[in-house]
Design a protein around this motif. Structure first.
Motif, PDB file in Angstrom:
ATOM      1  N   ALA A 198      15.960   3.841   3.636  1.00 12.46           N
ATOM      2  CA  ALA A 198      15.180   4.275   4.801  1.00 12.46           C
ATOM      3  C   ALA A 198      15.742   5.570   5.365  1.00 12.46           C
ATOM      4  O   ALA A 198      14.990   6.483   5.718  1.00 12.46           O
ATOM      5  N   ARG A 199      17.079   5.682   5.437  1.00 12.40           N
ATOM      6  CA  ARG A 199      17.699   6.915   5.941  1.00 12.40           C
ATOM      7  C   ARG A 199      17.321   8.101   5.056  1.00 12.40           C
ATOM      8  O   ARG A 199      16.999   9.183   5.562  1.00 12.40           O
ATOM      9  N   ASP A 200      17.348   7.892   3.742  1.00 11.06           N
ATOM     10  CA  ASP A 200      16.986   8.967   2.817  1.00 11.06           C
ATOM     11  C   ASP A 200      15.513   9.359   2.966  1.00 11.06           C
ATOM     12  O   ASP A 200      15.179  10.542   3.053  1.00 11.06           O
ATOM     13  N   LEU A 201      14.635   8.368   2.987  1.00 13.93           N
ATOM     14  CA  LEU A 201      13.201   8.633   3.061  1.00 13.93           C
ATOM     15  C   LEU A 201      12.825   9.375   4.343  1.00 13.93           C
ATOM     16  O   LEU A 201      12.011  10.298   4.327  1.00 13.93           O
ATOM     17  N   PHE A 202      13.441   8.991   5.457  1.00 14.97           N
ATOM     18  CA  PHE A 202      13.091   9.581   6.750  1.00 14.97           C
ATOM     19  C   PHE A 202      14.082  10.653   7.194  1.00 14.97           C
ATOM     20  O   PHE A 202      14.026  11.116   8.329  1.00 14.97           O
ATOM     21  N   ASP A 203      14.963  11.053   6.282  1.00 10.52           N
ATOM     22  CA  ASP A 203      15.925  12.131   6.534  1.00 10.52           C
ATOM     23  C   ASP A 203      16.717  11.895   7.818  1.00 10.52           C
ATOM     24  O   ASP A 203      16.842  12.777   8.661  1.00 10.52           O
ATOM     25  N   ILE A 204      17.248  10.695   7.963  1.00  7.30           N
ATOM     26  CA  ILE A 204      18.074  10.338   9.119  1.00  7.30           C
ATOM     27  C   ILE A 204      19.525  10.614   8.763  1.00  7.30           C
ATOM     28  O   ILE A 204      20.041  10.090   7.779  1.00  7.30           O
ATOM     29  N   LYS A 205      20.148  11.462   9.568  1.00  6.79           N
ATOM     30  CA  LYS A 205      21.526  11.891   9.328  1.00  6.79           C
ATOM     31  C   LYS A 205      22.419  11.454  10.490  1.00  6.79           C
ATOM     32  O   LYS A 205      21.925  11.239  11.599  1.00  6.79           O
ATOM     33  N   PRO A 242       0.830  -1.196   0.000  1.00  5.70           N
ATOM     34  CA  PRO A 242       0.000   0.000   0.000  1.00  5.70           C
ATOM     35  C   PRO A 242       0.872   1.257   0.000  1.00  5.70           C
ATOM     36  O   PRO A 242       2.004   1.240   0.501  1.00  5.70           O
ATOM     37  N   LYS A 243       0.350   2.331  -0.537  1.00  4.95           N
ATOM     38  CA  LYS A 243       1.083   3.596  -0.599  1.00  4.95           C
ATOM     39  C   LYS A 243       1.558   3.994   0.802  1.00  4.95           C
ATOM     40  O   LYS A 243       0.801   3.942   1.763  1.00  4.95           O
ATOM     41  N   GLY A 244       2.821   4.371   0.895  1.00  2.00           N
ATOM     42  CA  GLY A 244       3.393   4.798   2.168  1.00  2.00           C
ATOM     43  C   GLY A 244       3.957   3.682   3.019  1.00  2.00           C
ATOM     44  O   GLY A 244       4.531   3.929   4.068  1.00  2.00           O
ATOM     45  N   LYS A 245       3.800   2.443   2.585  1.00  2.00           N
ATOM     46  CA  LYS A 245       4.325   1.286   3.324  1.00  2.00           C
ATOM     47  C   LYS A 245       5.577   0.789   2.610  1.00  2.00           C
ATOM     48  O   LYS A 245       5.632   0.768   1.384  1.00  2.00           O
TER      49      LYS A 245
END
Length: 76
Positions: free
Chosen positions: A27-34, A4-7
């Motif tokens: 995942a780091r890119d999508l959630f902007d984890i630095k 599903p969209k967003g999963k």
């Protein structure tokens, strides 16, 4: 099979000898984890572990407290 969209399923990671894992780049890119970000690790013995950026969870907690009337306007 599409999700599903967003999963997302980012794959698997291995736990190193020191108990560390690497969060997949996607995942780091999508959630902007630095590097240097603080993450909150939550656990449910039946459902597993969840990881969230601490600043995002702080914003959620503030909204909840405001909704419950437990947050004064000058607090934030």
């Amino acid at each position: 099979m599409s999700l599903p969209k967003g999963k997302h399923i980012f794959g698997t990671v291995k736990v190193g000898e020191r108990g560390q894992i690497v969060i997949p780049k996607e995942a780091r890119d999508l959630f902007d984890i630095k590097p240097g970000d603080t993450l909150l690790v939550l656990g449910d013995e039946e459902q597993g572990i969840a990881i969230a950026k601490a600043d995002v969870m702080q914003e959620v907690a503030i909204k909840i407290l405001k909704g419950l009337g437990g947050f004064k306007p000058d607090d934030k």
